[in-house]
Design a protein around this motif. Structure first.
Motif, PDB file in Angstrom:
ATOM      1  N   UNK A 171      27.001  21.152  74.540  1.00 32.74           N
ATOM      2  CA  UNK A 171      28.148  20.516  75.194  1.00 32.74           C
ATOM      3  C   UNK A 171      28.778  19.521  74.227  1.00 32.74           C
ATOM      4  N   UNK A 172      30.023  19.181  74.490  1.00 28.93           N
ATOM      5  CA  UNK A 172      30.681  18.220  73.616  1.00 28.93           C
ATOM      6  C   UNK A 172      30.001  16.852  73.720  1.00 28.93           C
ATOM      7  N   UNK A 173      29.621  16.458  74.928  1.00 35.55           N
ATOM      8  CA  UNK A 173      28.931  15.183  75.093  1.00 35.55           C
ATOM      9  C   UNK A 173      27.596  15.189  74.349  1.00 35.55           C
ATOM     10  N   UNK A 176      28.168  14.729  70.684  1.00 34.74           N
ATOM     11  CA  UNK A 176      28.501  13.359  70.295  1.00 34.74           C
ATOM     12  C   UNK A 176      27.249  12.516  70.075  1.00 34.74           C
ATOM     13  N   UNK A 177      26.173  12.837  70.775  1.00 40.14           N
ATOM     14  CA  UNK A 177      24.924  12.089  70.599  1.00 40.14           C
ATOM     15  C   UNK A 177      24.346  12.306  69.207  1.00 40.14           C
ATOM     16  N   UNK A 178      24.514  13.497  68.670  1.00 44.44           N
ATOM     17  CA  UNK A 178      23.879  13.879  67.415  1.00 44.44           C
ATOM     18  C   UNK A 178      24.782  13.659  66.210  1.00 44.44           C
ATOM     19  N   UNK A 219      30.625   7.249  64.549  1.00 39.84           N
ATOM     20  CA  UNK A 219      31.164   8.463  65.162  1.00 39.84           C
ATOM     21  C   UNK A 219      32.557   8.769  64.641  1.00 39.84           C
ATOM     22  N   UNK A 220      33.371   7.761  64.447  1.00 38.82           N
ATOM     23  CA  UNK A 220      34.718   7.991  63.929  1.00 38.82           C
ATOM     24  C   UNK A 220      34.679   8.627  62.544  1.00 38.82           C
ATOM     25  N   UNK A 350      35.178  10.570  79.214  1.00 36.80           N
ATOM     26  CA  UNK A 350      34.194  11.046  80.200  1.00 36.80           C
ATOM     27  C   UNK A 350      32.946  11.666  79.584  1.00 36.80           C
ATOM     28  N   UNK A 351      32.434  11.059  78.520  1.00 42.72           N
ATOM     29  CA  UNK A 351      31.283  11.628  77.830  1.00 42.72           C
ATOM     30  C   UNK A 351      30.127  10.634  77.902  1.00 42.72           C
ATOM     31  N   UNK A 352      29.039  11.030  78.524  1.00 42.87           N
ATOM     32  CA  UNK A 352      27.925  10.116  78.769  1.00 42.87           C
ATOM     33  C   UNK A 352      27.373   9.496  77.489  1.00 42.87           C
ATOM     34  N   UNK A 353      27.458  10.220  76.391  1.00 43.28           N
ATOM     35  CA  UNK A 353      26.888   9.715  75.145  1.00 43.28           C
ATOM     36  C   UNK A 353      27.550   8.419  74.685  1.00 43.28           C
TER      37      UNK A 353
END
Length: 360
Positions: A171-173, A176-178, A219-220, A350-353
């Motif tokens: 998933x996209x979320x 984003x964690x990784x 992340x950026x 809307x991404x939990x990460x």
């Protein structure tokens, strides 16, 4: 020639300044890698030179002493060589067990500063040498932080390599964690701390506000890479008998999750990163009013400056237009530039990460 249009990047920060010793930093790094026999042919040296890693790292801390900046420059050149010669090609790139064992060797060599008992590998020698130099030049805390950052990258690399063998789509979320660890976001900024001679109090480093800003910067830097490196990854896949890159690609994930075209996914990823940039700047304004130590304030400024510096570097790095060292100009990146115009909305993503950044 492959032409690829990039969206504008919202980043209203000053442009980076060159470091006065960039030529020296570049020569030292490339000669160091060559002395370790990591360039098996002239093209490998050319591919490394095409990363222009000395510009990438030195312009994050343009006033730092060259000898301290050298660690980050060497690390960046070495990391790109990892990518090109191990994790993207060779047996370790397609076999998760082989990759895990190789990462274990890297971790052992960097932690013990010893390659005894390891298979003969120039990368093991290189990381042991670099780790010893960093240990001798900085505090025990920063050296251990650099090692810990790298462990996270090794874990992320194994996660990435294992994805094709699982039945579950990323998933996209979840991506984003990784992503920051895959792109060496944390270790890049730790090297900048070493170069700047910072001594950030640990309780301030882990303050939720400071942590949110630094995580956003990590992340950026990596999401921006996902945009401008996308055509390189596709080109490489198309010239190595792959249907598509084996690793998860955020643009492809967005296309799948939202049932949209490539152009729309690129636009959407640009919007997402712009909203993260806007949030990071808002958080940094709040942090500026907090009674943190001066080194913590410098670390925050350095982290955000690294985002702008990396964007400037990528526009001129041949790595993204000559994908394999044999085809200069194979990719035409159409940069829309860096803009000071903020995104239309700064609502929470809307991404939990990363959604907790809006709760700090």
């Amino acid at each position: 020639m492959t032409k690829f249009e990039l969206p504008p990047f919202y980043c209203p920060l000053p442009a980076p300044r060159p470091h006065p010793d960039e030529a020296l930093l570049e020569r030292r790094a490339l000669d160091w890698l060559e002395s370790l026999a990591l360039f098996t042919d002239p093209v490998n040296r050319a591919r490394s030179a095409n990363t222009r890693s000395h510009e990438l790292m030195a312009r994050i801390t343009p006033d730092a002493p060259a000898d301290l900046v050298q660690f980050g420059v060497d690390w960046a050149y070495l990391a790109f060589a990892f990518d090109d010669l191990r994790t993207d090609t060779g047996p370790a790139s397609t076999d998760t067990t082989s990759l895990r064992l190789w990462f274990e060797g890297l971790d052992y060599a960097a932690t013990t500063l010893d390659t005894t008992g390891l298979p003969e590998d120039g990368f093991y020698t290189a990381i042991a040498d670099l780790s010893a130099r960093i240990k001798n030049a900085t505090s025990p805390a920063l050296w251990r932080r650099w090692l810990t950052d790298n462990k996270s990258t090794y874990w992320a690399g194994v996660w990435e390599a294992a994805r094709p063998t699982t039945a579950h789509a990323v998933t996209f979320s979840g991506f984003l964690m990784i992503r920051p660890h895959l792109g060496l976001g944390p270790s890049t900024l730790t090297c900048a701390e070493v170069a700047a001679g910072l001594d950030v109090p640990e309780h301030e480093r882990h303050d939720p506000l400071v942590r949110a800003i630094t995580e956003a910067a990590w992340l950026l830097i990596t999401l921006d890479d996902d945009l401008y490196s996308y055509p390189k990854e596709q080109w490489t896949a198309g010239h190595t008998d792959q249907v598509s890159p084996a690793q998860p690609i955020p643009i492809s994930i967005l296309m799948r999750e939202h049932h949209i075209t490539l152009a729309h996914a690129v636009h959407l990823l640009g919007q997402i990163r712009d909203r993260i940039m806007a949030k990071a700047l808002t958080l940094a304004q709040r942090a500026a009013g907090r009674p943190y130590s001066s080194d913590t304030h410098i670390m925050i400024d350095t982290a955000l400056h690294a985002v702008r510096s990396t964007l400037e570097w990528a526009q001129h790095a041949p790595r993204y237009t000559d994908p394999d060292g044999y085809h200069p100009g194979a990719i035409d990146l159409d940069w829309a530039g860096i803009t000071h115009i903020p995104p239309a909305t700064t609502d929470p993503l809307p991404y939990q990460a990363i959604s907790w950044w809006w709760d700090v």
